[in-house]
Design an enzyme around this catalytic site. Sequence first.
Site, PDB file in Angstrom:
ATOM      1  N   HIS A   1      -7.878 -26.502  10.606  1.00  0.00           N
ATOM      2  CA  HIS A   1      -7.869 -25.368   9.676  1.00  0.00           C
ATOM      3  C   HIS A   1      -6.708 -24.441   9.947  1.00  0.00           C
ATOM      4  O   HIS A   1      -6.201 -24.363  11.067  1.00  0.00           O
ATOM      5  CB  HIS A   1      -9.210 -24.609   9.711  1.00  0.00           C
ATOM      6  CG  HIS A   1      -9.591 -24.103  11.068  1.00  0.00           C
ATOM      7  ND1 HIS A   1     -10.171 -24.891  12.038  1.00  0.00           N
ATOM      8  CD2 HIS A   1      -9.468 -22.871  11.623  1.00  0.00           C
ATOM      9  CE1 HIS A   1     -10.389 -24.170  13.122  1.00  0.00           C
ATOM     10  NE2 HIS A   1      -9.966 -22.946  12.892  1.00  0.00           N
TER      11      HIS A   1
ATOM     12  N   GLU B   1     -16.240 -22.187  12.948  1.00  0.00           N
ATOM     13  CA  GLU B   1     -15.581 -20.964  12.475  1.00  0.00           C
ATOM     14  C   GLU B   1     -15.764 -20.803  10.965  1.00  0.00           C
ATOM     15  O   GLU B   1     -15.612 -21.763  10.214  1.00  0.00           O
ATOM     16  CB  GLU B   1     -14.087 -21.008  12.812  1.00  0.00           C
ATOM     17  CG  GLU B   1     -13.363 -19.719  12.434  1.00  0.00           C
ATOM     18  CD  GLU B   1     -11.985 -19.587  13.072  1.00  0.00           C
ATOM     19  OE1 GLU B   1     -11.583 -20.489  13.830  1.00  0.00           O
ATOM     20  OE2 GLU B   1     -11.311 -18.574  12.793  1.00  0.00           O
TER      21      GLU B   1
ATOM     22  N   HIS C   1     -11.188 -26.649  16.684  1.00  0.00           N
ATOM     23  CA  HIS C   1     -12.013 -26.258  17.831  1.00  0.00           C
ATOM     24  C   HIS C   1     -12.999 -27.385  18.082  1.00  0.00           C
ATOM     25  O   HIS C   1     -13.606 -27.899  17.144  1.00  0.00           O
ATOM     26  CB  HIS C   1     -12.784 -24.960  17.533  1.00  0.00           C
ATOM     27  CG  HIS C   1     -11.917 -23.853  17.014  1.00  0.00           C
ATOM     28  ND1 HIS C   1     -10.878 -23.342  17.747  1.00  0.00           N
ATOM     29  CD2 HIS C   1     -11.926 -23.179  15.847  1.00  0.00           C
ATOM     30  CE1 HIS C   1     -10.279 -22.390  17.027  1.00  0.00           C
ATOM     31  NE2 HIS C   1     -10.893 -22.283  15.874  1.00  0.00           N
TER      32      HIS C   1
ATOM     33  N   HIS D   1      -5.002 -26.004  13.652  1.00  0.00           N
ATOM     34  CA  HIS D   1      -5.656 -26.345  14.915  1.00  0.00           C
ATOM     35  C   HIS D   1      -7.112 -26.709  14.648  1.00  0.00           C
ATOM     36  O   HIS D   1      -7.621 -26.494  13.553  1.00  0.00           O
ATOM     37  CB  HIS D   1      -5.571 -25.163  15.902  1.00  0.00           C
ATOM     38  CG  HIS D   1      -6.270 -23.928  15.421  1.00  0.00           C
ATOM     39  ND1 HIS D   1      -5.696 -23.044  14.534  1.00  0.00           N
ATOM     40  CD2 HIS D   1      -7.521 -23.446  15.659  1.00  0.00           C
ATOM     41  CE1 HIS D   1      -6.554 -22.067  14.261  1.00  0.00           C
ATOM     42  NE2 HIS D   1      -7.678 -22.287  14.930  1.00  0.00           N
TER      43      HIS D   1
END
Length: 371
Positions: free
Chosen positions: A132, A92, A87, A85
């Site tokens: 990631h 992150e 973001h 997925h």
Amino acid sequence: MRTSAAITCLAGLSTLAAAATSSLWVDTPPTFVRPYVIGHYANAEATRVGAQIYRFYVTGPSSGGLFTLLGTNSYSSGALGVLPHIHERHHENFFCYKGRFQLWTEKTDVGVNDGRLMTAGDFGTAPINTTHTFQILDPDTEMIGVIVPGGFEDLFFAISDGNVTYPNLTPYPPQTFSDAAGAGSSSSEITALEQFDVYAQLDYTPRRDFVNGTAPANATWHDGPNTIPSVSGTPYFVASNYGPKYINGAYGIWQIVQPFVTAVTGEHDYTEGSITISAQPANATVPTWNLTNHTAFQILEGALSLTMGQETVTLASGDVAFIPGQTEFQYWSEGAFTKFHYVSAGSAGIEKALMAHAGNWSYPAFPTYLA
Ligand SMILES: *[C@@H]1O[C@H](CO)[C@@H](O)[C@H](O)[C@H]1NC(C)=O
Ligand SMILES: *[C@@H]1O[C@H](CO)[C@@H](O)[C@H](O)[C@H]1NC(C)=O
Ligand SMILES: *[C@@H]1O[C@H](CO)[C@@H](O)[C@H](O)[C@H]1NC(C)=O
Ligand SMILES: *[C@@H]1O[C@H](CO)[C@@H](O)[C@H](O)[C@H]1NC(C)=O
Ligand SMILES: *[C@@H]1O[C@H](CO)[C@@H](O)[C@H](O)[C@H]1NC(C)=O
Ligand SMILES: *[C@@H]1O[C@H](CO)[C@@H](O)[C@H](O)[C@H]1NC(C)=O
Ligand SMILES: *[C@@H]1O[C@H](CO)[C@@H](O)[C@H](O)[C@H]1NC(C)=O
Ligand SMILES: *[C@@H]1O[C@H](CO)[C@@H](O)[C@H](O)[C@H]1NC(C)=O
């Protein structure tokens, strides 16, 4: 402000015993910004997703919305820990505290499609819009995550299989779960998560052509220096003790700063790295700091004493301190070699103050003589 060694040792003996008399020790991250320390594996804000136990040591509310610091504990898994997925609003970061996991990052506009085998002390970063995913490979693996801005923990509570409380603070329960697959492990589940800034990338297949812990095979991984990009937006990895190092000997002690995320790669929202600190000599003065912005320390090795306000606490491996901006504090090592992970909001964290009086250094160990 530094109290006697006997008192600091007592405070460090037991998180649980100290909590009764301490205003700094908490077992739940506060819902507003204040100084606090929280023990490794604290039950509060612990939640189970498949076989993975997530704990939130710094939350959106406790950091004034600036960052989340979490730990993920699990045994090994034959499957991805989360479906791939991206973001669109959160950066992150992954750090291996212990055990092993594989981490993949792909960002086509900068030509990155990489995987790394992460062992203790290794770091990898997934900036906004990086695909990631990860897979946990060893029993007793612990991933430490930093997610910027804060508040991303809401996702894990939304997909949780239930909040957990372990009276003895075990890292994860030694049992096999029938729903053992990781967070967002079904495509219908993960595609429902866009309100939490999770966008499934179901067409991405993680590469498995690892050689010597890295894919592509010729990337430098535990066999040479890793540099940090001079621009933001690129995923990258820093192997344990193979990144840039700076040494500060200004306070009668040695401090080795190893940045993972610089002001540039953190988009001026945060910085992250590790600091290794030598023993505090009795005849050296402990400096007092007062940083602009919020900072968290998590102990990786050894023990660190910390004074905030009128109180001194001693943190052992895995314990976390949250130091709000414009709070006076002091810290020193209780042993010969203490290493801690730092996260600072903004672009002028503790590492900037130390690096202003530091030189380049090539080793994770101190010189053989006193600072
Ligand atoms: C991230 O991707 C989204 C969707 O493609 C795009 O709208 C946004 O501008 C991207 N953000 C950055 C920082 O590249
Ligand atoms: C789990 O804990 C979180 C954080 O305290 C809370 O917001 C959530 O409601 C809890 N979930 C359940 C199912 O109790
Ligand atoms: C893998 O590591 C071994 C031992 O250091 C080395 O001989 C070999 O060349 C490496 N392979 C690649 C593809 O880097
Ligand atoms: C590294 O390996 C990739 C294939 O995995 C290849 O395309 C690239 O040219 C290699 N780079 C170097 C510097 O050898
Ligand atoms: C502290 O003591 C050591 C010897 O134990 C000495 O080498 C050092 O110069 C002293 N430092 C200060 C600041 O007095
Ligand atoms: C910390 O520094 C700020 C200025 O950056 C100042 O306003 C504040 O009073 C200082 N705090 C303490 C406790 O000295
Ligand atoms: C702290 O850092 C955040 C970015 O993470 C920034 O928006 C904020 O202005 C900074 N606060 C201070 C007091 O510098
Ligand atoms: C430290 O190393 C960097 C990169 O090699 C170099 O640009 C810089 O000049 C060095 N600084 C000092 C003080 O030697």
